[in-house]
Design an enzyme around this catalytic site. Structure first.
Site, PDB file in Angstrom:
ATOM      1  N   HIS A   1       8.657   6.956   8.341  1.00  0.00           N
ATOM      2  CA  HIS A   1       9.309   7.263   6.942  1.00  0.00           C
ATOM      3  C   HIS A   1      10.963   7.706   7.145  1.00  0.00           C
ATOM      4  CE1 HIS A   1       5.989   6.526   4.162  1.00  0.00           C
ATOM      5  NE2 HIS A   1       5.258   6.997   5.262  1.00  0.00           N
TER       6      HIS A   1
ATOM      7  N   CYS B   1       4.303   9.196   0.135  1.00  0.00           N
ATOM      8  CA  CYS B   1       2.962   9.837  -0.206  1.00  0.00           C
ATOM      9  C   CYS B   1       2.756  10.730  -1.277  1.00  0.00           C
ATOM     10  CB  CYS B   1       2.541  10.389   1.239  1.00  0.00           C
ATOM     11  SG  CYS B   1       0.658  11.031   1.035  1.00  0.00           S
TER      12      CYS B   1
ATOM     13  N   ARG C   1       0.840  -1.204   0.095  1.00  0.00           N
ATOM     14  CA  ARG C   1      -0.034   0.059   0.045  1.00  0.00           C
ATOM     15  C   ARG C   1       0.825   1.074   0.047  1.00  0.00           C
ATOM     16  NH1 ARG C   1      -0.265   4.527   2.817  1.00  0.00           N
ATOM     17  NH2 ARG C   1       0.043   3.378   4.636  1.00  0.00           N
ATOM     18  N   ASP C   2       1.734   1.628   1.051  1.00  0.00           N
ATOM     19  CA  ASP C   2       2.306   2.736   1.082  1.00  0.00           C
ATOM     20  C   ASP C   2       3.394   2.805   0.145  1.00  0.00           C
ATOM     21  OD1 ASP C   2       3.661   5.046   2.103  1.00  0.00           O
ATOM     22  OD2 ASP C   2       3.047   4.637   4.114  1.00  0.00           O
TER      23      ASP C   2
ATOM     24  N   HIS D   1       4.892   4.518  12.854  1.00  0.00           N
ATOM     25  CA  HIS D   1       4.828   4.415  11.349  1.00  0.00           C
ATOM     26  C   HIS D   1       5.839   5.647  10.905  1.00  0.00           C
ATOM     27  CE1 HIS D   1       2.595   4.119   7.129  1.00  0.00           C
ATOM     28  NE2 HIS D   1       3.296   5.293   6.964  1.00  0.00           N
TER      29      HIS D   1
ATOM     30  N   ASN E   1       9.550   4.254   3.490  1.00  0.00           N
ATOM     31  CA  ASN E   1       9.000   3.960   5.174  1.00  0.00           C
ATOM     32  C   ASN E   1      10.614   3.489   5.539  1.00  0.00           C
ATOM     33  OD1 ASN E   1       6.437   3.665   3.643  1.00  0.00           O
ATOM     34  ND2 ASN E   1       6.117   3.521   5.628  1.00  0.00           N
TER      35      ASN E   1
HETATM   36  P1  HMG Z   1     -13.229  14.134  -3.122  1.00  0.00           P
HETATM   37  O1  HMG Z   1     -12.976  14.550  -4.597  1.00  0.00           O
HETATM   38  O2  HMG Z   1     -13.620  15.530  -2.131  1.00  0.00           O
HETATM   39  O3  HMG Z   1     -14.556  13.131  -2.937  1.00  0.00           O
HETATM   40  O4  HMG Z   1     -12.072  13.181  -2.665  1.00  0.00           O
HETATM   41  P2  HMG Z   1     -15.923  13.477  -2.913  1.00  0.00           P
HETATM   42  O5  HMG Z   1     -16.460  12.855  -1.613  1.00  0.00           O
HETATM   43  O6  HMG Z   1     -16.317  14.803  -3.102  1.00  0.00           O
HETATM   44  O7  HMG Z   1     -16.682  12.631  -3.909  1.00  0.00           O
HETATM   45  C1  HMG Z   1     -16.497  12.843  -5.256  1.00  0.00           C
HETATM   46  C2  HMG Z   1     -16.552  11.694  -6.294  1.00  0.00           C
HETATM   47  O8  HMG Z   1     -15.834  10.780  -6.086  1.00  0.00           O
HETATM   48  C3  HMG Z   1     -18.123  11.145  -6.110  1.00  0.00           C
HETATM   49  O9  HMG Z   1     -18.184  10.563  -7.405  1.00  0.00           O
HETATM   50  C4  HMG Z   1     -17.590   9.836  -5.143  1.00  0.00           C
HETATM   51  O10 HMG Z   1     -18.522   8.786  -5.356  1.00  0.00           O
HETATM   52  C5  HMG Z   1     -16.282   9.458  -5.575  1.00  0.00           C
HETATM   53  P3  HMG Z   1     -19.409  11.090  -8.316  1.00  0.00           P
HETATM   54  O11 HMG Z   1     -20.465  11.057  -7.309  1.00  0.00           O
HETATM   55  O12 HMG Z   1     -18.762  12.639  -8.466  1.00  0.00           O
HETATM   56  O13 HMG Z   1     -19.502  10.343  -9.477  1.00  0.00           O
HETATM   57  N1  HMG Z   1     -15.423   8.809  -4.726  1.00  0.00           N
HETATM   58  C6  HMG Z   1     -14.940   7.816  -4.565  1.00  0.00           C
HETATM   59  N2  HMG Z   1     -14.764   6.806  -5.478  1.00  0.00           N
HETATM   60  C7  HMG Z   1     -14.181   5.522  -5.168  1.00  0.00           C
HETATM   61  N3  HMG Z   1     -13.374   5.516  -4.067  1.00  0.00           N
HETATM   62  C8  HMG Z   1     -13.594   6.235  -3.063  1.00  0.00           C
HETATM   63  C9  HMG Z   1     -14.471   7.468  -3.101  1.00  0.00           C
HETATM   64  N4  HMG Z   1     -14.510   8.473  -2.468  1.00  0.00           N
HETATM   65  C10 HMG Z   1     -15.248   9.488  -3.379  1.00  0.00           C
HETATM   66  N5  HMG Z   1     -13.269   5.925  -1.856  1.00  0.00           N
HETATM   67  C11 HMG Z   1     -11.132  11.459  -1.028  1.00  0.00           C
HETATM   68  C12 HMG Z   1     -11.904  12.883  -1.104  1.00  0.00           C
HETATM   69  C13 HMG Z   1     -10.878  11.340   0.462  1.00  0.00           C
HETATM   70  C14 HMG Z   1     -11.967  10.380  -1.657  1.00  0.00           C
HETATM   71  C15 HMG Z   1      -9.722  11.679  -1.816  1.00  0.00           C
HETATM   72  O14 HMG Z   1      -9.239  12.827  -1.303  1.00  0.00           O
HETATM   73  C16 HMG Z   1      -8.935  10.805  -1.672  1.00  0.00           C
HETATM   74  O15 HMG Z   1      -9.219   9.638  -2.324  1.00  0.00           O
HETATM   75  N6  HMG Z   1      -7.825  10.795  -1.129  1.00  0.00           N
HETATM   76  C17 HMG Z   1      -6.831   9.699  -0.897  1.00  0.00           C
HETATM   77  C18 HMG Z   1      -5.349  10.230  -0.835  1.00  0.00           C
HETATM   78  C19 HMG Z   1      -4.359   9.232  -0.361  1.00  0.00           C
HETATM   79  O16 HMG Z   1      -4.711   7.973  -0.757  1.00  0.00           O
HETATM   80  N7  HMG Z   1      -3.458   9.320   0.137  1.00  0.00           N
HETATM   81  C20 HMG Z   1      -2.225   8.407   0.439  1.00  0.00           C
HETATM   82  C21 HMG Z   1      -2.546   7.638   1.574  1.00  0.00           C
HETATM   83  S1  HMG Z   1      -2.465   8.532   3.302  1.00  0.00           S
HETATM   84  C22 HMG Z   1      -0.766   8.045   3.505  1.00  0.00           C
HETATM   85  O17 HMG Z   1       0.120   7.732   2.627  1.00  0.00           O
HETATM   86  C23 HMG Z   1      -0.133   8.624   4.896  1.00  0.00           C
HETATM   87  C24 HMG Z   1       0.206   7.262   5.776  1.00  0.00           C
HETATM   88  O18 HMG Z   1       0.751   6.192   5.417  1.00  0.00           O
HETATM   89  C25 HMG Z   1       0.466   7.425   7.271  1.00  0.00           C
HETATM   90  C26 HMG Z   1       1.881   8.469   7.239  1.00  0.00           C
HETATM   91  O19 HMG Z   1       2.774   8.159   6.488  1.00  0.00           O
HETATM   92  O20 HMG Z   1       1.577   9.353   8.018  1.00  0.00           O
HETATM   93  C27 HMG Z   1      -1.365   6.100   5.885  1.00  0.00           C
HETATM   94 MG    MG Z   2       3.023   6.677   5.145  1.00  0.00          MG
END
Ligand code: HMG
Ligand code: MG
Length: 310
Positions: free
Chosen positions: A222, A253, A24-25, A220, A262
């Site tokens: 990095h 990220c 994933r990450d 967690h 990581n």
């Molecule tokens: P948004 O554009 O604000 O979504 O994104 P929305 O709620 O306004 O919805 C817009 C459209 O997207 C809708 O479709 C939803 O159905 C669709 P429409 O009605 O317009 O046809 N939609 C989705 N489709 C599929 N799957 C979904 C989904 N959600 C909405 N889940 C959102 C908001 C949160 C979805 C977006 O910002 C997003 O996906 N962000 C994820 C970013 C990400 O994955 N970042 C990396 C992971 S975090 C990380 O790595 C840190 C970590 O490792 C810890 C650390 O290191 O600190 C965990």
């Molecule tokens: Mg991370």
């Protein structure tokens, strides 16, 4: 292969849990799209190397993280290969739409991921710091009602590329609020790898003082500044028993450019095994997996242990 000489530290536990985030990450930030079959092979190899928990993918918006847009297909392949065990693998879920997709696949563990800072909440979730809770709250409630286990991550615990230092009391406030939604564990993310060992100890003390014991916390790290292993050691000595790590040190990220890989699982395993702490991990099999993955991705692993043993 060479193993570290085992010199136990009587103050430390006999066993800890490594929570593997490589698929994933590790893969969410890769410039190239990795084929679903290759991801499945990666997960299978990690399981085969003895990793007890493997976070397999993310049910986030496919446009936000195209690298993991095949999440549902990957789960199908994993269930076909590994059976029910694949449904025990946690996946990231940000909202109810993501939860619906995870429920459709019969998955039993999700992880929500909040931000300790305003800027990263906006950039990573398209929500303000407060709005993120409105997104997570019904997600966690419904997940719990469906019998799922929920992990919560809190990001930017040790510093934020836009906001600089992040006050410990702010991290604790946000982290506790995420945990109190109904999570079983809170993973403290050093998203951009700037933390140092004393900071780790102080943050853990502050969480303990707020009522979250080390039993419900994970770390967690990095490795941007080369501190991840030292920070893990500080957390281990503090009492943390769950450590996130990524095979070969993959990771980053897409919404925090200064995030690098990581903590490499191999580097962590070398430390732990040297301390006589069991992980269940077969280091040879894990190194072979990371060497294979480095070949797939076309660049060497940044892990010191992988390079020493390869
Ligand atoms: P948004 O554009 O604000 O979504 O994104 P929305 O709620 O306004 O919805 C817009 C459209 O997207 C809708 O479709 C939803 O159905 C669709 P429409 O009605 O317009 O046809 N939609 C989705 N489709 C599929 N799957 C979904 C989904 N959600 C909405 N889940 C959102 C908001 C949160 C979805 C977006 O910002 C997003 O996906 N962000 C994820 C970013 C990400 O994955 N970042 C990396 C992971 S975090 C990380 O790595 C840190 C970590 O490792 C810890 C650390 O290191 O600190 C965990
Ligand atoms: Mg991370």
């Amino acid at each position: 292969m060479t193993l570290p000489m085992v010199v136990p530290d009587p103050g430390l536990p006999n066993r800890v849990t490594i929570y593997e985030v490589g698929p994933r990450d590790g893969l969410q930030n890769e410039p190239a799209l990795v084929p679903t079959a290759t991801k499945a092979e990666f997960v299978r190899r990690l399981v085969g190397a003895g990793l007890p928990v493997v976070e397999s993918t993310s049910f986030v918006h496919p446009k936000w993280v195209p690298q993991l847009a095949d999440a549902a297909d990957l789960v199908d392949v994993l269930v076909a290969d590994l059976g029910d065990a694949a449904r025990e693998m946690p996946v990231l879920v940000p909202n109810e739409r993501g939860l619906d997709r995870a429920l459709e696949k019969g998955l039993r563990h999700i992880a929500i991921f909040g931000s300790a800072t305003e800027t990263f909440a906006q950039r990573n979730l398209n929500r303000s710091l407060d709005e993120q809770f409105a997104m997570f709250e019904p997600t966690v409630t419904r997940a719990r009602d469906a019998g799922m286990d929920v992990r919560a991550y809190v990001s930017m615990c040790f510093g934020d590329p836009w906001e600089g230092d992040v006050a410990i009391d702010q991290v604790v406030r946000v982290g506790k609020r995420l945990f109190d939604l109904g999570a079983s564990q809170l993973s403290l993310g050093d998203t951009i790898g700037v933390g140092t060992a004393g900071h780790v100890t102080d943050l853990l003390d502050a969480f303990n003082a707020a009522g979250l014991s080390d039993d419900v916390l994970a770390v967690h790290f990095h490795d941007t500044y080369g501190q991840a292993l030292a920070n893990a050691h500080a957390a281990l000595r503090h009492g943390i028993r769950t450590f996130d790590a990524s095979a070969g040190g993959l990771g980053g990220c897409p919404y925090a450019e200064s995030a690098t890989g990581n903590l490499a699982t191999e580097d962590l395993v070398w430390l732990l095994h040297g301390l006589g702490i069991e992980t269940g991990v077969d280091l040879d099999a894990l190194v072979a997996t990371s060497v294979w993955m480095a070949g797939v991705l076309g660049r060497p692993s940044p892990s010191r242990v992988v390079n020493a043993l390869a």
